[in-house]
Design an enzyme around this catalytic site. Structure first.
Site, PDB file in Angstrom:
ATOM      1  CG  HIS A 155      -6.957 -26.001  68.873  1.00 24.03           C
ATOM      2  ND1 HIS A 155      -5.981 -25.440  68.079  1.00 24.03           N
ATOM      3  CD2 HIS A 155      -6.346 -26.315  70.026  1.00 24.03           C
ATOM      4  CE1 HIS A 155      -4.844 -25.418  68.732  1.00 24.03           C
ATOM      5  NE2 HIS A 155      -5.033 -25.944  69.919  1.00 24.03           N
ATOM      6  CB  CYS A 197      -6.342 -38.063  88.081  1.00 22.37           C
ATOM      7  SG  CYS A 197      -4.629 -38.251  87.557  1.00 22.37           S
TER       8      CYS A 197
END
Ligand code: PEP
Ligand code: MG
Length: 532
Positions: free
Chosen positions: A182, A492
């Site tokens: 994270h 993408c």
């Protein structure tokens, strides 16, 4: 002292120089200890206070930082986490010792997990451990980090990261850590360079005063010689000048050196990605990852909630095309209550379109919300993880049915063009078999499935290479299928923003790239250097 060169893994790009701050992990000890009932009550109060504190922090942050803290709330609210500690307290242990021992055992379990995703969550558990310990001892839980320093330590907790002001510069260098933690995601979002996996940071009693950090190559130099520092500062100055030059042409359309026009779109993973962003920097939105909606609502966001979000993105784009991807849960994106538990290999399991087709009641709500938002601008819908044409056909029939049902009720809607992501080799090899309105190549998954090298396992990172000729030939094949069928092909995945690959990707015939907003300026600048 001679300068010390260490090499680890690049987790967040950029160059930084600054004084070294060692991360202190000491937490004050608790002195007064009572009977088991008193200790259990003290632990419970500390857990509740820590939970309230994290919940309070969620109010002050957005996007990935909020998601990360919500993940911590879910962890701390899980009764199983404290179970061992309460057992130890019942047998006479002090609350802080019992909690520390129980959490240390959990942390060790996470650190030794085979799955990098779980190893990367160990820092969240350390964060929770120290926050509760701080409440038990009455200490201040937040490690103080001055902005613009090079923070060095074993690992860093998300709270310690969030407590610092990274807009002033600085970087993070860790003995352990992971690029998929994270904190690494937060560092990338905030532009703080980060290097992980440096190995033991032992300076034989002498803490370095200064460090140079290269978050692009994963190298750190402690106590540099004056000449090394001078050369590094020159590199920093030219990187800064290149950034400024790129920013200046951010709103200009992209063109190669030979004058070929290239579309640069943006990827959106949360609404704050576009908050305050000028849509003129891009030619539209190439990918909206709708997972954020489902994570935030812990299950199924209702139709109106989804419609409002989709419409907001369409309105923001001011007439530019917007491609919204249907839910891509599963794999590395588990959503509690929605994705399957206990799959032996989630990347090959019920994820993306497979999950949506298996949960039609969830899928239909999303298709209705998308059809309603399509009234407000050029919205396209994209299906993730498509492998065989029948998946697209089934989704198309469901979209038709939901549109007809809305129209029958007199609700404004439009049937959006339906396209597929090409991220499974089977779809890339047979792209022309799909009745797709467009193709968008998901290079992250296409690379991991082609190279049999998971996208989140550092040990096989070298193999997980979009520049490998095998992956490039699948990309070229998809471009060719699009050309023959007369439909658009875009890219993408993260490779679109990897400017080392721009020339080879353009050589496959690709003309549409979709990248995170922070990458737009740099990509346009590099496109302008490519011939023809
Ligand atoms: C991809 O796989 O390249 C992609 C764009 O999808 P995600 O990273 O969300 O799986
Ligand atoms: Mg993907």
């Amino acid at each position: 002292m001679a300068e010390i060169h260490l090499t680890g893994r690049a987790a967040s790009s950029g160059l930084a120089i600054g004084p070294v701050t060692l991360l202190a992990t000491a937490v004050a000890r608790r002195t007064d200890v009572g009977d088991p009932a008193h200790e259990a009550a003290a632990l419970q109060a500390a857990i509740e206070a820590a939970t309230a504190e994290i919940a309070g922090l969620i109010e002050s942050v957005q996007g990935e930082a909020a998601d990360m803290l919500e993940f911590q709330v879910a962890m701390i609210e899980d009764d199983a986490l404290a179970e061992e500690a309460y057992h130890a307290i019942a047998e006479g242990a002090a609350a802080d010792q019992a909690w520390r021992a129980a959490l240390d055992a959990e942390v060790a379990g996470y650190r030794s997990a085979e799955d990098e995703y779980f190893r990367a969550r160990a820092a969240d558990l350390v964060d929770i451990r120290d926050r509760v310990l701080a409440h038990l001892s009455g200490a201040d839980p937040a490690a103080k980090i001055a902005g613009d320093s090079i923070v060095a330590g074993e690992d860093i907790t998300p709270s310690a990261f969030l407590a610092a002001d990274w807009s002033r510069g600085g970087a993070i260098v860790l003995a352990a850590g992971s690029p998929s933690s994270h904190v690494a995601m937060l560092a990338r979002a905030r532009g703080a360079p980060m290097v992980v996996g440096l190995g033991p940071l032992s300076w034989k009693g002498h803490t370095p005063a200064l460090a140079l950090v290269d978050g692009d190559t994963g190298t750190v130099i402690f106590d540099p010689e004056p000449e090394t520092r001078r050369r590094f500062e020159l590199r920093m100055a030219s990187a800064k000048a290149a950034r400024a030059a790129a920013e200046a042409v951010r709103t200009e359309p992209a063109r190669t050196a030979g004058g070929r026009p290239i579309s640069v779109l943006v990827n959106v993973a949360a609404l704050d990605d576009i908050d305050g962003l000028d849509p003129a920097i891009c030619d539209g939105v190439g990918l909206v990852r709708t997972e954020f909606l489902f994570e935030a609502s812990h299950g199924l966001p209702d139709e109106d909630t989804q419609y409002a979000v989709y419409r907001r993105i369409v309105d923001w784009a001011k007439g530019r095309p917007v491609t919204i991807r249907t839910l891509d849960a599963g794999g590395d994106k588990p959503i509690p209550g929605l994705t399957a538990d206990g799959e032996s290999n989630p990347f090959l399991g019920l994820r993306g379109i497979r999950l949506s087709l298996a949960r039609p009641q969830v899928f239909r709500v999303q298709l209705r919300a998308l059809s309603r938002a399509a009234v407000h601008g050029p919205l396209k819908v994209m299906l993730p993880m498509i492998t065989v044409p029948s998946e697209l056909d089934r989704a198309a029939s469901m979209l038709d049915a939901e549109c007809s049902a809305l129209a029958a009720k007199g609700i404004a809607c439009a049937r959006p063009p339906l396209g597929i992501m090409v991220e499974v080799p089977a779809a890339a090899l047979r792209a022309e078999d799909f009745e797709s309105a467009f193709y968008s190549i998901g290079s992250n998954d296409l690379t991991q499935y082609t190279m049999a090298a998971a996208r989140d396992v550092g040990a096989v990172a070298d193999l997980n290479d979009t520049g490998n000729p095998a992956v490039l030939s699948l990309i070229a094949r998809t471009v060719e299928a699009g050309r023959r069928r007369g439909v658009e092909v875009s890219l993408c995945g993260d490779a679109a923003a990897d400017t080392r690959l721009t020339a080879v990707l353009l050589a496959t015939g690709l003309t549409i790239f979709s990248v995170a907003p922070v990458a737009v300026a740099r990509l346009k600048a590099v496109i302008a250097t490519v011939r023809p």
